[in-house]
Design a protein around this motif. Structure first.
Motif, PDB file in Angstrom:
ATOM      1  N   VAL A 125       0.839  -1.203   0.000  1.00 34.79           N
ATOM      2  CA  VAL A 125       0.000   0.000   0.000  1.00 34.79           C
ATOM      3  C   VAL A 125       0.876   1.255   0.000  1.00 34.79           C
ATOM      4  CG1 VAL A 125      -1.666   1.332   1.350  1.00 34.79           C
ATOM      5  CG2 VAL A 125      -1.959  -1.140   1.104  1.00 34.79           C
ATOM      6  N   MET A 126       1.880   1.292   0.856  1.00 35.35           N
ATOM      7  CA  MET A 126       2.709   2.486   0.974  1.00 35.35           C
ATOM      8  C   MET A 126       3.565   2.721  -0.260  1.00 35.35           C
ATOM      9  SD  MET A 126       3.798   3.051   4.933  1.00 35.35           S
ATOM     10  CE  MET A 126       4.459   1.449   5.353  1.00 35.35           C
ATOM     11  N   VAL A 127       4.120   1.654  -0.832  1.00 31.98           N
ATOM     12  CA  VAL A 127       4.922   1.807  -2.050  1.00 31.98           C
ATOM     13  C   VAL A 127       4.065   2.406  -3.160  1.00 31.98           C
ATOM     14  CG1 VAL A 127       6.060   0.546  -3.908  1.00 31.98           C
ATOM     15  CG2 VAL A 127       6.614   0.030  -1.529  1.00 31.98           C
ATOM     16  N   ARG A 174      -9.694  -3.372  -1.522  1.00 35.34           N
ATOM     17  CA  ARG A 174      -8.887  -3.680  -0.341  1.00 35.34           C
ATOM     18  C   ARG A 174      -7.803  -2.660  -0.047  1.00 35.34           C
ATOM     19  NH1 ARG A 174      -6.102  -9.293  -2.228  1.00 35.34           N
ATOM     20  NH2 ARG A 174      -8.311  -9.818  -2.134  1.00 35.34           N
ATOM     21  N   TYR A 175      -7.123  -2.146  -1.077  1.00 34.90           N
ATOM     22  CA  TYR A 175      -5.975  -1.275  -0.808  1.00 34.90           C
ATOM     23  C   TYR A 175      -6.408   0.113  -0.366  1.00 34.90           C
ATOM     24  CZ  TYR A 175      -3.869  -5.248  -2.983  1.00 34.90           C
ATOM     25  OH  TYR A 175      -3.513  -6.546  -3.272  1.00 34.90           O
ATOM     26  N   VAL A 176      -7.512   0.599  -0.936  1.00 34.99           N
ATOM     27  CA  VAL A 176      -8.067   1.874  -0.463  1.00 34.99           C
ATOM     28  C   VAL A 176      -8.519   1.731   0.988  1.00 34.99           C
ATOM     29  CG1 VAL A 176      -9.898   3.568  -0.764  1.00 34.99           C
ATOM     30  CG2 VAL A 176      -8.763   2.600  -2.768  1.00 34.99           C
ATOM     31  N   ALA A 177      -9.221   0.649   1.281  1.00 40.53           N
ATOM     32  CA  ALA A 177      -9.699   0.427   2.648  1.00 40.53           C
ATOM     33  C   ALA A 177      -8.536   0.276   3.624  1.00 40.53           C
ATOM     34  CB  ALA A 177     -10.584  -0.824   2.692  1.00 40.53           C
ATOM     35  N   ALA A 178      -7.474  -0.391   3.197  1.00 41.33           N
ATOM     36  CA  ALA A 178      -6.304  -0.555   4.068  1.00 41.33           C
ATOM     37  C   ALA A 178      -5.637   0.787   4.339  1.00 41.33           C
ATOM     38  CB  ALA A 178      -5.314  -1.522   3.420  1.00 41.33           C
ATOM     39  N   ALA A 179      -5.536   1.626   3.311  1.00 45.29           N
ATOM     40  CA  ALA A 179      -4.930   2.944   3.491  1.00 45.29           C
ATOM     41  C   ALA A 179      -5.775   3.827   4.396  1.00 45.29           C
ATOM     42  CB  ALA A 179      -4.726   3.615   2.137  1.00 45.29           C
ATOM     43  N   GLU A 180      -7.079   3.693   4.255  1.00 41.18           N
ATOM     44  CA  GLU A 180      -7.986   4.465   5.107  1.00 41.18           C
ATOM     45  C   GLU A 180      -7.866   4.014   6.555  1.00 41.18           C
ATOM     46  OE1 GLU A 180     -10.009   7.459   5.678  1.00 41.18           O
ATOM     47  OE2 GLU A 180     -10.796   6.867   3.718  1.00 41.18           O
TER      48      GLU A 180
END
Length: 256
Positions: A125-127, A174-180
């Motif tokens: 996610v961060m990369v 999933r990645y948007v939700a993880a970042a949120e």
């Protein structure tokens, strides 16, 4: 000191990231294999930057999709395989990157290339967020993560259950939700990456997968078994995880 937690094998990380929910892995550093030795060189003269610029402001995307700052023709080429969830990588940035930039990169003697090593879903996610804006922003945004490592990882740790739930969602969510859940949308928004722009990047599943696959391929090809792993002029360094250990290597190579 380098953390000694052994890293999950790359292919398993990539597969697990897309196939099933994973617990939040915060110990991201691993062992580094022995090096081939760095050839000692004669002192290298400074190279003036283009008028009105500093070399550290010059960004080049390399053939391996790393982001290099500095003189593209610098005779001493430093590469770091780094993980944004690696505390040892953060320590290197916090204690040495400013000196590396001012005393070595800006002299035109040394270029610095950052290549991501994806160790876990949070890394991925961060990369992607660090690469979401412009090529020139990749190294500075990665530096910001490492400079604020305790804050970033503290928020991620607190969001452990929510993060696991996010990773279990369909790929396009999933990645948007993880970042949120982990506060990363707010963290990057405060550094110039809008939340809408971040969401668009993280919804591009094929791009996300490509970054993970490229990380896995390079890890296998170059036998990178932990982070940080440094290369100088193509030679992998053994037992070099800090600025204190790295600076003498650059000097022996001619950056003096």
């Amino acid at each position: 000191m380098k953390e000694l937690t052994i890293m999950t094998p790359f292919r398993r990380v990539v597969f697990a990231t897309f196939a099933a929910p994973l617990a939040l892995g915060l110990a991201a550093c691993g062992d580094t294999a022995t090096d081939e030795g760095v050839v000692e060189g004669e002192p290298v003269a400074e190279v003036p930057a283009p008028e009105g610029q500093q070399w550290a402001d010059v960004t080049t995307v390399t053939d391996l999709q790393g982001h290099m700052i500095g003189n593209p023709d610098a005779p001493i080429k430093l590469v770091e395989y780094g993980s944004l969830t690696c505390g040892t990588c953060a320590n290197f940035t916090q204690t040495g990157f400013e000196e590396l930039r001012s005393e070595y990169i800006n002299t035109g003697r040394v270029s610095f290339e950052l290549r991501p090593l994806v160790l876990n879903p949070l890394d991925l996610v961060m990369v992607n967020l660090a690469r979401c804006s412009s090529d020139e922003a990749v190294v500075p945004l990665s530096e910001q993560v490492w400079m604020n490592f305790q804050e970033v990882m503290g928020q991620a740790q607190q969001a452990g259950q929510a993060f696991e739930q996010a990773i279990g969602l369909p790929e396009e969510q999933r990645y948007v939700a993880a970042a949120e859940a982990t506060g990363l949308l707010d963290f990057f928004a405060a550094r110039g990456l809008s939340r809408d722009q971040a969401r668009t990047c993280l919804q591009d599943v094929e791009k996300v997968k490509a970054i993970a696959e490229r990380s896995a391929q390079q890890g296998e090809e170059f036998n990178v078994t932990g982070t940080p792993t440094f290369f100088v002029n193509g030679n992998k360094l053994a037992d070099v995880y800090s600025w204190e250990a790295l600076e003498p290597v650059l000097q022996r190579a001619g950056a003096r």
